[in-house]
Design a protein around this motif. Structure first.
Motif, PDB file in Angstrom:
ATOM      1  N   MET A   1      52.818  14.768  19.387  1.00 28.60           N
ATOM      2  CA  MET A   1      53.173  14.351  20.745  1.00 28.60           C
ATOM      3  C   MET A   1      52.238  15.003  21.765  1.00 28.60           C
ATOM      4  O   MET A   1      51.778  14.349  22.709  1.00 28.60           O
ATOM      5  N   ILE A   2      51.932  16.270  21.566  1.00 23.97           N
ATOM      6  CA  ILE A   2      51.023  16.968  22.482  1.00 23.97           C
ATOM      7  C   ILE A   2      49.636  16.330  22.442  1.00 23.97           C
ATOM      8  O   ILE A   2      49.022  16.073  23.483  1.00 23.97           O
TER       9      ILE A   2
ATOM     10  N   GLY B   1      45.404  13.028  24.782  1.00 24.19           N
ATOM     11  CA  GLY B   1      44.469  11.931  24.577  1.00 24.19           C
ATOM     12  C   GLY B   1      44.138  11.171  25.843  1.00 24.19           C
ATOM     13  O   GLY B   1      43.061  10.581  25.953  1.00 24.19           O
ATOM     14  N   PHE B   2      45.037  11.169  26.814  1.00 22.48           N
ATOM     15  CA  PHE B   2      44.747  10.491  28.076  1.00 22.48           C
ATOM     16  C   PHE B   2      43.659  11.222  28.862  1.00 22.48           C
ATOM     17  O   PHE B   2      42.948  10.611  29.646  1.00 22.48           O
TER      18      PHE B   2
ATOM     19  N   GLY C   1      62.096  11.807  17.270  1.00 19.08           N
ATOM     20  CA  GLY C   1      61.740  11.181  18.546  1.00 19.08           C
ATOM     21  C   GLY C   1      60.367  11.639  19.023  1.00 19.08           C
ATOM     22  O   GLY C   1      59.585  10.841  19.561  1.00 19.08           O
ATOM     23  N   MET C   2      60.066  12.914  18.824  1.00 18.38           N
ATOM     24  CA  MET C   2      58.739  13.407  19.212  1.00 18.38           C
ATOM     25  C   MET C   2      57.659  12.794  18.331  1.00 18.38           C
ATOM     26  O   MET C   2      56.569  12.471  18.807  1.00 18.38           O
ATOM     27  N   ALA C   3      57.962  12.628  17.035  1.00 15.27           N
ATOM     28  CA  ALA C   3      56.986  12.006  16.137  1.00 15.27           C
ATOM     29  C   ALA C   3      56.739  10.555  16.546  1.00 15.27           C
ATOM     30  O   ALA C   3      55.598  10.092  16.531  1.00 15.27           O
ATOM     31  N   THR C   4      57.803   9.848  16.925  1.00 14.71           N
ATOM     32  CA  THR C   4      57.641   8.463  17.377  1.00 14.71           C
ATOM     33  C   THR C   4      56.821   8.416  18.661  1.00 14.71           C
ATOM     34  O   THR C   4      55.939   7.561  18.815  1.00 14.71           O
ATOM     35  N   ALA C   5      57.096   9.327  19.579  1.00 15.66           N
ATOM     36  CA  ALA C   5      56.327   9.381  20.829  1.00 15.66           C
ATOM     37  C   ALA C   5      54.865   9.690  20.536  1.00 15.66           C
ATOM     38  O   ALA C   5      53.960   9.086  21.121  1.00 15.66           O
ATOM     39  N   GLY C   6      54.608  10.626  19.617  1.00 11.71           N
ATOM     40  CA  GLY C   6      53.228  10.946  19.250  1.00 11.71           C
ATOM     41  C   GLY C   6      52.517   9.772  18.614  1.00 11.71           C
ATOM     42  O   GLY C   6      51.335   9.523  18.881  1.00 11.71           O
TER      43      GLY C   6
ATOM     44  N   ILE D   1      53.217   6.484  19.097  1.00 12.63           N
ATOM     45  CA  ILE D   1      52.965   5.473  20.127  1.00 12.63           C
ATOM     46  C   ILE D   1      51.829   5.909  21.055  1.00 12.63           C
ATOM     47  O   ILE D   1      50.917   5.131  21.359  1.00 12.63           O
ATOM     48  N   LEU D   2      51.865   7.159  21.490  1.00 10.34           N
ATOM     49  CA  LEU D   2      50.795   7.657  22.360  1.00 10.34           C
ATOM     50  C   LEU D   2      49.457   7.670  21.633  1.00 10.34           C
ATOM     51  O   LEU D   2      48.411   7.387  22.225  1.00 10.34           O
ATOM     52  N   GLY D   3      49.477   8.002  20.338  1.00  6.77           N
ATOM     53  CA  GLY D   3      48.244   7.993  19.553  1.00  6.77           C
ATOM     54  C   GLY D   3      47.654   6.606  19.450  1.00  6.77           C
ATOM     55  O   GLY D   3      46.430   6.423  19.524  1.00  6.77           O
TER      56      GLY D   3
END
Length: 152
Positions: free
Chosen positions: A68-69, A74-75, A107-112, A114-116
């Motif tokens: 997630m971090i 990445g942005f 949830g953090m893994a899913t966010a990571g 999607i963000l990835g």
């Protein structure tokens, strides 16, 4: 209570019959006997008090947190950390499922993840932009240099 006959209009020449007078509802049933005046009655004992409610948070999977971090970072890094975020998110999700409920952070893994993916698309756009710019610069300066002939 007595049953009243259905309404019939009064005979001609007589005033109409007024409706029956209001009757108050019956008195409520008697409750428990009241204490004599001046005597203290303690309140009834309270029901059993519930114990304190505690929630135990599961420890988060470190790969999920790092993914997630990296997805957020990445942005700022033009998507360079996106592939690492995807890899760590997938690894973290597998570890969370294999833990049998002893680890949290899905949830953090899913966010990571999607963000990835968003970072990876952003990285592809940046690379495509750089390639297009280099090709355009090569065409412009290559064409300008091709018309110039030098004598050795």
């Amino acid at each position: 209570m007595t049953e009243q006959p259905p309404y019939q209009p009064p005979p001609e020449g007589q005033p109409p019959v007024p409706p029956p007078a209001y009757q108050p509802p019956p008195a409520p049933p008697p409750g428990p006997p009241a204490a004599p005046p001046g005597v203290y009655q303690p309140p009834p004992p309270p029901a059993q008090q519930p114990g304190p409610v505690t929630f135990v948070a599961l420890p988060n999977n470190q790969n999920a947190l790092i993914s997630m971090i990296l997805g957020i970072v990445g942005f700022v890094t033009c998507g360079v950390t996106g592939p690492f975020a995807i890899w760590l998110a997938r690894k973290g999700k597998k570890e969370i499922q294999a833990s049998g409920g002893r680890q949290g952070g899905e949830g953090m893994a899913t966010a990571g993840l999607i963000l990835g993916i968003i970072d990876l698309v952003f990285l592809a756009v940046v690379v495509l932009y750089v390639v297009v710019v280099v090709v355009i610069i090569g065409i412009v300066f290559g064409a300008a240099g091709a018309g110039h002939i030098t004598n050795p």
